[in-house]
Scaffold this motif. Structure first.
Motif, PDB file in Angstrom:
ATOM      1  N   LEU A  32     -78.381 -45.458  -9.853  1.00 13.73           N
ATOM      2  CA  LEU A  32     -78.628 -44.541 -10.965  1.00 13.73           C
ATOM      3  C   LEU A  32     -80.090 -44.626 -11.380  1.00 13.73           C
ATOM      4  N   PHE A  34     -82.959 -43.320 -13.970  1.00 15.93           N
ATOM      5  CA  PHE A  34     -83.052 -42.762 -15.316  1.00 15.93           C
ATOM      6  C   PHE A  34     -84.522 -42.603 -15.665  1.00 15.93           C
ATOM      7  N   ASN A  77     -72.122 -48.125 -19.464  1.00 16.53           N
ATOM      8  CA  ASN A  77     -73.266 -48.235 -20.376  1.00 16.53           C
ATOM      9  C   ASN A  77     -74.423 -48.896 -19.642  1.00 16.53           C
ATOM     10  N   VAL A  91     -77.284 -45.952 -24.016  1.00 15.97           N
ATOM     11  CA  VAL A  91     -77.256 -44.986 -22.920  1.00 15.97           C
ATOM     12  C   VAL A  91     -75.830 -45.029 -22.371  1.00 15.97           C
ATOM     13  N   SER A  93     -72.905 -43.198 -19.736  1.00 17.61           N
ATOM     14  CA  SER A  93     -72.685 -42.315 -18.590  1.00 17.61           C
ATOM     15  C   SER A  93     -71.195 -42.024 -18.450  1.00 17.61           C
ATOM     16  N   THR A  95     -68.696 -39.868 -15.731  1.00 22.21           N
ATOM     17  CA  THR A  95     -68.639 -39.163 -14.453  1.00 22.21           C
ATOM     18  C   THR A  95     -67.203 -38.780 -14.147  1.00 22.21           C
ATOM     19  N   GLU A 129     -71.390 -35.056 -14.125  1.00 23.87           N
ATOM     20  CA  GLU A 129     -72.001 -36.254 -14.691  1.00 23.87           C
ATOM     21  C   GLU A 129     -72.676 -35.897 -16.010  1.00 23.87           C
ATOM     22  N   VAL A 131     -74.909 -37.806 -19.132  1.00 25.05           N
ATOM     23  CA  VAL A 131     -75.593 -38.995 -19.650  1.00 25.05           C
ATOM     24  C   VAL A 131     -76.048 -38.696 -21.074  1.00 25.05           C
ATOM     25  N   SER A 153     -77.708 -35.306 -25.000  1.00 21.39           N
ATOM     26  CA  SER A 153     -76.942 -35.385 -23.760  1.00 21.39           C
ATOM     27  C   SER A 153     -77.469 -34.372 -22.759  1.00 21.39           C
ATOM     28  N   PHE A 196     -82.028 -37.783 -14.715  1.00 25.33           N
ATOM     29  CA  PHE A 196     -81.292 -38.869 -14.081  1.00 25.33           C
ATOM     30  C   PHE A 196     -80.791 -38.385 -12.731  1.00 25.33           C
TER      31      PHE A 196
END
Length: 214
Positions: A32, A34, A77, A91, A93, A95, A129, A131, A153, A196
């Motif tokens: 991942l 970011f 997280n 942060v 995530s 999915t 996805e 984030v 977001s 991301f």
């Protein structure tokens, strides 16, 4: 060939239509990236998965199966080490991966009640996805005012096709096939440029399923 496969010598109790249900423990792994943190982190998270499938068996050794796969979201997280204060900033995530698979299943029987099997085919997937980045509300104290929380977001979704493979074992129980199976598929990269990206994404599943033959 069709006449041979349909002959009594090849017909058995597993030939014909079949339907089944699947429960699984799915693991989602990726790199991942970011952009706000200018960092890449190994991303690994789990979910409870489920599905329904059906198919046709030529005999006890060869079958064709297709099904619907889904499950809960993969939640994590990531990047806590890059936050100014992990107790107030976050942060998150989320999915969601689901899809349809079509596979060929070959079985090697050891006696009449137990067999090993392997699966290979294609998985048509859809992934989304999201984030979110923000901070939690900070209550007021005698010396500091209340500070409201914030949240921003960004989401992306994509579709694609990927090979899917599996190996497992199965046994006969009351006329049904009871299976334990490990499956793996690798979906494409997913992300938003400059925000991301999920790279080298792999989904592994430990499945329990039951197959009823009609």
């Amino acid at each position: 060939l069709a006449g041979t496969l349909a002959s009594p010598a090849f017909a058995d109790e597993f030939s014909g239509f079949r339907m089944g249900m699947n429960l699984s423990s799915d693991t989602f792994e990726a790199d991942l990236f970011f952009a706000p943190a200018v960092a890449t982190e190994d991303f690994r998270t789990n979910r409870f998965g489920y599905g329904l499938f059906g198919g046709w068996a030529l005999n006890r050794y060869l079958a064709f199966e297709g099904g619907l796969r889904g499950g809960q979201e993969f939640n994590a997280n990531p990047f806590n080490d890059y936050l100014a204060d992990p107790t107030t900033d976050f942060v998150v995530s989320h999915t969601d991966v689901k899809g349809i698979d079509a596979t060929v299943v070959g079985s090697l029987w050891i006696g009449k009640k137990f067999s090993l099997f392997a699966r290979a085919g294609m998985f048509a997937w859809k992934a989304e996805e999201t984030v979110s980045v923000g901070s939690y509300p900070i209550p007021a104290t005698e010396t500091t005012p209340f500070i409201p929380g914030s949240k921003a977001s960004v989401s992306v979704d994509d579709t694609g096709f990927a090979p899917i493979v599996g190996v497992g074992m199965q046994t006969v129980l009351d006329g049904a096939l009871v299976r334990i199976e490990y499956q793996q598929t690798e979906i494409d990269d997913l992300g938003v440029a400059g925000a991301f990206n999920l790279r080298d994404t792999t989904m592994n599943s430990l499945n329990f399923n039951v197959v009823w033959v009609f």
